[in-house]
Design a protein around this motif. Structure first.
Motif: not given
Lengths: 311, 294
Positions: A266-267, A270-271
């Motif tokens: 997820v991280y 996203l980033r």
């Protein structure tokens, strides 16, 4: 009906007014959670949109299940779910066993020794995962690390630790246990201290050995605590410790097959790759399935020890 | 007491517990040893538990250009102190209200506070909220505000407050004291152990955090200690730039990168390693209240 509801509303307002000082005391916390926990709940519909920062939430177009189709169409979903669940399961089982063993052992030695052991065993708990990753580097560095130096001294081939996913489940298990065992052991030790001394004295008089006392008194009387902590941990099995998986592996891409979990995925989405759709789809998948798991775990707790259930 | 202990089990316990205790301390000594080693020794022989030629070179180099280290200390201390203070204030006010059994909305508020522990909207909307909507990127607020109310801390504090004798509060109310007065003059001073415990958990959370930095910090101005260490780890050049090394000393031996990296680790993590163990008993107390009773 309407009149009844009105009366109810009036009653609620009266209650609030009567206790307005308490309402005011709770207000900062309540408002904080409203903003930081409840407003983000709109995230449930985010994966059904093609979110664009320039358009914002309302104007971004709907895309139906496309993001979920992408997530579950690739082998990513399977990989991160498998890694998260299996690694967490191993963490929980080993931690429970080790912490329980340490607690029983602490219970066998004098108070003064307990304090000394406790201080040493608690030390890793105070370290940040970043510092632990430095320790890992000191051990596993390809050229200079202690592990490879020992392998060389034994005449074995040095390994490229950060390139080879094979040993990582075990390494992460060791790190997790090393860092948290002191903390968990204290909880069980506290449980042991709460057991009435008379049980042991009676067993002593009956000629029971220490080992028998552990098996017949300590463990059975600790079992409620063990069950509860175990089930609470199972309830959070879809949530990995981001720091552990991201930092210790130094985010090495080659290790992903063994170490990529939902949180790191997820991280990154996203980033790093900036794929909001994929990131929010995985996040909501974790949230929704996780919610049902925690409900189930709580249901089991309520069956066994009603007073310890969360709700 | 000692008669109930059999010698063999006790001996085994001592062996296992001291073995594990050593394992807990040894890795830190390894870091310390590397930081005190000569760079040349590290390059030829690798890391060792005892430095071959002990030297303070690495520390000398770090202290020659301490700007980044000092600014990171500033960031971490500010975030930890401010964060712990405000978090404690909000958390204890909320927990006190939840612990009041005569407050008719206590159950509803409890559900409101603890539901987020069970279900959340995920990382993305929360990230957008903090970074975009509230515009906290690259500010100290991003490192403080998101952790102000942690439901688990509220639960822990509530555990402490629930064990307070209700009769004292009752007496104060009969004397006509306002709820604010009761909270600030009676509840807080009587609940020092609870405050100490939650304060320590808070401080540890803020001090050791790099997650918020990873998400929200891009500049070099608001780099906390942990984030500094993280950046040095992922890119050793960051160490070089953080130490502002001039062009003349760029070879590896002149610039003790290996040892300096570990020296940074010791300097950044060291103080807490020595401070926190002294507060151990509060942690233990918190664990007992939080896990067994909570």
């Amino acid at each position: 009906m309407a009149a009844g509801r009105e009366a109810q509303a009036v009653k609620t307002i009266r209650t609030i007014w009567k206790h307005r000082e308490l309402v005011v005391l709770s207000l900062p916390g309540v408002l904080f959670l409203l903003v930081f926990s409840y407003i983000p709940l709109y995230g449930i519909v985010l994966p059904f949109k093609n979110f664009r920062y320039d358009l914002g939430f309302w104007k971004s177009p709907w895309v139906g299940f496309r993001n979920f189709a992408f997530l579950f169409g690739s082998d990513n979903a399977w990989r991160i779910t498998r890694n998260t669940v299996l690694l967490n399961l191993a963490f929980i089982l080993v931690m429970t066993g080790v912490a329980l063993a340490f607690a029983l052992m602490l219970f066998e030695v004098r108070r003064r020794s307990v304090r000394a052991y406790q201080t040493a065993m608690f030390l890793p708990y105070f370290l940040s995962w970043v510092v632990v990753s430095y320790i890992f580097l000191a051990l596993l560095d390809m050229d200079r690390g202690l592990a490879n130096r020992i392998l060389e001294a034994l005449g074995a081939e040095p390994r490229l630790w950060y390139n080879d996913p094979g040993p990582w489940p075990l390494l992460l298990l060791l790190a997790n246990t090393w860092k948290g065992a002191g903390y968990s052991a204290i909880i069980y030790y506290a449980g042991l201290m709460n057991i009435d001394r008379e049980y042991y004295e009676a067993a002593e008089i009956d000629g029971a050995t220490r080992f028998q006392q552990i098996r017949k008194i300590s463990i059975p009387l600790l079992s409620p605590l063990i069950t509860i902590l175990f089930l609470l941990a199972i309830g959070r099995i879809l949530y990995g410790n981001f720091d552990l998986f991201y930092n210790l592996t130094r985010n090495s891409t080659l290790l992903y097959p063994a170490t990529d979990v939902i949180d790191t995925f997820v991280y990154r989405a996203l980033r790093v790759t900036g794929d909001i759709g994929m990131s929010s789809a995985a996040g909501i998948y974790q949230s929704v399935v996780g919610f049902f798991i925690v409900l189930a775990a709580n249901l089991v707790v309520r069956r066994i020890h009603p007073e310890n259930s969360l709700f | 007491m000692s008669s109930r202990r059999s010698g063999a089990i006790r001996a085994l316990s001592h062996v296992v517990l001291s073995g594990f205790s050593i394992l807990c301390i040894l890795p830190l000594l390894l870091i310390l040893s590397i930081s005190l080693s000569k760079e040349m020794d590290l390059l030829t022989d690798g890391y060792a538990l005892i430095p071959k030629t002990p030297t303070l070179e690495a520390y000398a180099m770090v202290f020659r250009h301490p700007d980044q280290l000092l600014s990171s200390y500033g960031v971490t201390i500010t975030v930890t102190v401010a964060g712990t203070f405000f978090s404690l204030l909000i958390t204890s006010m909320l927990a006190y209200v939840l612990s009041r059994r005569d407050y008719p909305l206590a159950r509803k508020t409890s559900f409101f506070v603890f539901f987020p522990m069970l279900f959340s909207g995920g990382l993305v909307p929360w990230y957008i909220l903090v970074a975009r909507t509230l515009g906290m990127r690259d500010t100290l607020f991003a490192l403080i505000v998101p952790y102000l109310v942690i439901p688990w801390f509220v639960l822990l504090m509530k555990g402490f407050l629930s064990s307070m004798p209700a009769s004292i509060l009752e007496a104060a109310r009969i004397d006509g004291a306002s709820e604010y007065r009761i909270f600030f003059r009676l509840v807080l001073p009587l609940n020092k152990p609870g405050i100490a415990t939650v304060a320590l958990f808070c401080a540890l959370l803020y001090w050791n955090d790099y997650w918020l930095s990873l998400l929200f910090i891009q500049t070099t101005r608001t780099v906390s200690l942990q984030f500094l260490l993280f950046r040095i780890m992922s890119n050793i050049d960051f160490l070089t730039s953080a130490l502002a090394i001039q062009a003349g000393v760029r070879t590896q031996v002149d610039l003790p990168q290996q040892s300096a990296r570990m020296a940074m680790c010791i300097l950044a993590a060291g103080p807490m390693m020595f401070v926190f163990p002294f507060f151990q008993k509060y942690f233990v107390k918190g664990l007992i209240v939080g896990a067994v009773k909570g």
